[in-house]
Design an enzyme around this catalytic site. Structure first.
Site, mmCIF file in Angstrom:
data_model
loop_
_atom_site.group_PDB
_atom_site.id
_atom_site.type_symbol
_atom_site.label_atom_id
_atom_site.label_comp_id
_atom_site.label_asym_id
_atom_site.label_seq_id
_atom_site.Cartn_x
_atom_site.Cartn_y
_atom_site.Cartn_z
ATOM 1 N N CYS A 246 0.860 -1.176 0.000
ATOM 2 C CA CYS A 246 0.000 0.000 0.000
ATOM 3 C C CYS A 246 0.903 1.235 0.000
ATOM 4 C CB CYS A 246 -0.908 -0.005 1.225
ATOM 5 S SG CYS A 246 -2.013 1.404 1.267
ATOM 6 N N LEU A 247 1.090 1.785 -1.180
ATOM 7 C CA LEU A 247 1.923 2.979 -1.356
ATOM 8 C C LEU A 247 1.203 3.854 -2.373
ATOM 9 C CD1 LEU A 247 4.638 4.383 -0.702
ATOM 10 C CD2 LEU A 247 5.641 3.117 -2.599
#
Length: 94
Positions: free
Chosen positions: A65-66
């Protein structure tokens, strides 16, 4: 940070190793598999963590999750920007 090309004839799929030198995850090497799409740089690369890790930004399947890998991706960003983002996740998880 290290880089490995499992198939030297395929430069669009490679592995990056990150070894944080501070924080909760220091002292280990974490491997991320990169798959760069044919539409790059208009499409973000796909990145998965291959090392089992307990991290708030990485799920049990290794999905990262970026924000720059999803909604904040812009064609001016580069692979090095993604690597810097991954390193930053080890220093400042969210």
């Amino acid at each position: 940070v290290s880089i490995e090309f499992p198939n030297p004839d395929d430069l669009m799929n490679f592995k990056i190793g990150i070894a944080p030198d501070e924080g909760f995850w220091k002292g280990a090497m974490y491997t991320f598999a990169f798959a760069v799409a044919p539409l790059y740089p208009h499409e973000a690369p796909k990145v998965k963590c291959e090392t089992k890790i307990y991290h708030p930004n990485i799920d049990l399947q290794g999905n990262v999750c970026l924000n720059i890998l999803r909604e904040d991706w812009k064609p001016v960003l580069s692979i090095s920007a993604v690597v810097y983002g991954l390193v930053y996740l080890f220093l400042e998880p969210n």
